[in-house]
Design a protein around this motif. Structure first.
Motif, mmCIF file in Angstrom:
data_model
loop_
_atom_site.group_PDB
_atom_site.id
_atom_site.type_symbol
_atom_site.label_atom_id
_atom_site.label_comp_id
_atom_site.label_asym_id
_atom_site.label_seq_id
_atom_site.Cartn_x
_atom_site.Cartn_y
_atom_site.Cartn_z
ATOM 1 N N SER A 180 0.831 -1.209 0.000
ATOM 2 C CA SER A 180 0.000 0.000 0.000
ATOM 3 C C SER A 180 0.866 1.260 0.000
ATOM 4 C CB SER A 180 -0.962 0.002 1.191
ATOM 5 O OG SER A 180 -0.252 0.035 2.406
ATOM 6 N N GLY A 223 0.744 4.020 -2.853
ATOM 7 C CA GLY A 223 0.543 5.403 -2.448
ATOM 8 C C GLY A 223 1.601 6.316 -3.029
ATOM 9 N N VAL A 253 -3.992 12.416 2.056
ATOM 10 C CA VAL A 253 -4.959 11.366 1.729
ATOM 11 C C VAL A 253 -4.276 10.012 1.604
ATOM 12 C CG1 VAL A 253 -6.543 10.567 -0.060
ATOM 13 C CG2 VAL A 253 -6.582 12.945 0.652
ATOM 14 N N VAL A 254 -3.099 9.968 0.976
ATOM 15 C CA VAL A 254 -2.383 8.698 0.804
ATOM 16 C C VAL A 254 -1.905 8.160 2.147
ATOM 17 C CG1 VAL A 254 -0.243 7.720 -0.127
ATOM 18 C CG2 VAL A 254 -1.758 9.022 -1.601
ATOM 19 N N GLU A 305 -4.792 6.514 3.600
ATOM 20 C CA GLU A 305 -5.077 5.307 2.827
ATOM 21 C C GLU A 305 -4.131 4.169 3.190
ATOM 22 O OE1 GLU A 305 -3.820 2.727 -0.473
ATOM 23 O OE2 GLU A 305 -2.829 4.612 -0.067
ATOM 24 N N LEU A 321 -5.228 2.751 6.571
ATOM 25 C CA LEU A 321 -6.476 1.986 6.502
ATOM 26 C C LEU A 321 -6.298 0.671 5.741
ATOM 27 C CD1 LEU A 321 -9.045 4.845 5.864
ATOM 28 C CD2 LEU A 321 -8.748 3.501 7.943
ATOM 29 N N VAL A 322 -5.578 0.703 4.631
ATOM 30 C CA VAL A 322 -5.370 -0.524 3.862
ATOM 31 C C VAL A 322 -4.544 -1.525 4.653
ATOM 32 C CG1 VAL A 322 -4.221 -1.468 1.812
ATOM 33 C CG2 VAL A 322 -5.692 0.520 1.611
#
Length: 107
Positions: free
Chosen positions: A8, A12, A49-50, A53, A56-57
């Motif tokens: 991830s 990202g 945002v990344v 992300e 969360l991923v």
């Protein structure tokens, strides 16, 4: 957990680079983007945002791996063995088994 974090994080990083490239290309070409922010602000927001992300991923992948391992332990899973003959049925030359060349003898 480590693998999901690295995957991830790599994706990202690709997103951050591509957003930066697209923002710079739009500026150089003279196109007015939909949101009129500078490319520095756009890349900064993308990094925020990344980062969320990636967290969360990684958490979701860790949870899915835990649930998979727990379910496999409870259910027992399926045991498969490949490239072995079934017990009690050895192949011999007389049974038409392939010889060392991998060819079957003619009857």
């Amino acid at each position: 957990m480590k693998t999901s974090f690295l995957v991830s994080g790599g994706l990202g990083l690709c997103v951050i680079v591509m957003v930066g490239v697209v923002a710079i290309m739009l500026t150089v070409l003279g196109q007015e983007p939909v949101v009129s922010l500078g490319w520095e602000t756009t890349v900064g927001l993308t990094i925020v945002v990344v980062t969320a992300e990636v967290g969360l991923v990684t958490a979701l992948a860790t949870l899915v791996a835990f649930l998979f391992n727990w379910t496999s332990g409870v259910v027992g899973g399926v045991e498969m063995t490949l490239a072995e003959e079934p017990p009690g049925q050895p192949e011999t030359e007389a049974d038409g088994a392939p010889d060392e060349d991998g060819l079957r003898p003619r009857p």
